[in-house]
Motif scaffolding. Sequence first.
Motif, PDB file in Angstrom:
ATOM      1  N   ALA A   1       7.240 -42.669  52.842  1.00 19.16           N
ATOM      2  CA  ALA A   1       7.523 -41.274  53.216  1.00 19.16           C
ATOM      3  C   ALA A   1       6.393 -40.655  54.038  1.00 19.16           C
ATOM      4  O   ALA A   1       6.169 -39.446  53.989  1.00 19.16           O
TER       5      ALA A   1
ATOM      6  N   LYS B   1      11.787 -39.869  55.744  1.00 17.38           N
ATOM      7  CA  LYS B   1      11.277 -38.814  54.872  1.00 17.38           C
ATOM      8  C   LYS B   1       9.831 -38.526  55.235  1.00 17.38           C
ATOM      9  O   LYS B   1       9.032 -39.434  55.393  1.00 17.38           O
TER      10      LYS B   1
ATOM     11  N   ALA C   1      11.656 -32.806  54.028  1.00 16.07           N
ATOM     12  CA  ALA C   1      12.082 -33.497  52.808  1.00 16.07           C
ATOM     13  C   ALA C   1      12.547 -32.528  51.735  1.00 16.07           C
ATOM     14  O   ALA C   1      12.453 -32.820  50.546  1.00 16.07           O
TER      15      ALA C   1
ATOM     16  N   TRP D   1      12.106 -41.871  45.728  1.00 12.31           N
ATOM     17  CA  TRP D   1      11.999 -40.421  45.923  1.00 12.31           C
ATOM     18  C   TRP D   1      12.436 -39.669  44.659  1.00 12.31           C
ATOM     19  O   TRP D   1      11.785 -38.697  44.257  1.00 12.31           O
TER      20      TRP D   1
END
Length: 399
Positions: free
Chosen positions: A62, A114, A119, A370
């Motif tokens: 991310a 992301k 996000a 996530w």
Amino acid sequence: MQPKGFALFGAVLLGVSRAREWQFPQAAAAAAAQQPLGRVSDDNDDVDILYGSQFNGLNTYARVPYVNCLSNEEVANGAKYDIAILGAPFDTAVTARPGARYGPRGIRTSSQRKYADFAWSVYTGKNALKSWATVVDCGDVPLTVLDNNYALAQLTKGHKVVSGRKAANQSISSTPRIIMLGGDHTTTLPALRSVHKHWGQASVIHFDSHLDTWEPSVIGGGLSDYAGLNHGTFLHIAHEEGLIRKTSIHAGIRAPIARPKEDIQNDEHCGFARITARDLDRIGTAGIITRIRERVTGPVYISVDIDVLDPAFAPATGTPEPGGWSTRELLSILDGLAGLEVVGADVVEVAPVYDTRGETTSLAAAEVVWSLLELMVETPVKSLADQAKYPRSKDITST
């Protein structure tokens, strides 16, 4: 000129006030540097090459900052974190298809869309990278591929070092937490050893199609003690080492077992209850969530073997079993665990070599990571050392 409907979409996604104010960080410089088609400016001072898109830079999860958490020198220079992403490229203790050593790399690659500025969840309105927690990617622990015992000793030391640093936000917890990217499922054993050191015995929520509590004498140990430690016995060994509570639970079980009576008895002896994959058809995701929350106590470790998903959603895994859950169902169940004291987590058994061209499995795994990150951010947890300093009533339990 904005496309028709952009303002409405932006207002829904970001809120009316933020939709008016938000723009890409390099938008002002880009506007100033525009030239008529075919011309090149002699003055490039307004061109921004420091801010990147989601497709450039080091391949971290991310796009969080990379920190060599294993380096005393780098940490001494001020690198601190509350949650660490840590890779475990290990797959030499599998009983079926190898390839999970490339799992950390695949998960990171599939997480590239992301990043902190983009996000925000449409479900909760929250953003795990815009919270109290400093999140970094520590890269992978260097693991030999020639000796399982030595590689797992390396991983155990890696967890010890990374979790032994002082957290960035000392007012919440002095001990950082780790989300591990596997690697085959054997890698969870070193993670549980690390968790036990800082938080004591943990309840394990084990998302998998297999029990993974088999006695070493059943899988591998009949050959040698060396072979007895593998991705099907690590939870049995964790129980024998006193790392886990007898309030643990499997979720998504559907694979065949070797001994119908003995394997179930041994599983219960190791402290596990079971939720099968088809239980979801009867009680739905809400029922699965309720069963898990009623079962576990104290600090919780969540381990997600990607083969809990049906091969239609996650074909790239070492031991695929038809009849599993969908990605959406798993994510909904994970979201329903908000508020639990998640002290560690992992996503394992991702073997990208078997994936589709669309990276189906790696994309699913990146999204699961996530969700685990969101759970950790939602509920900070005091370590044993912190609890000795501060009474339980003063703990921060929610952001």
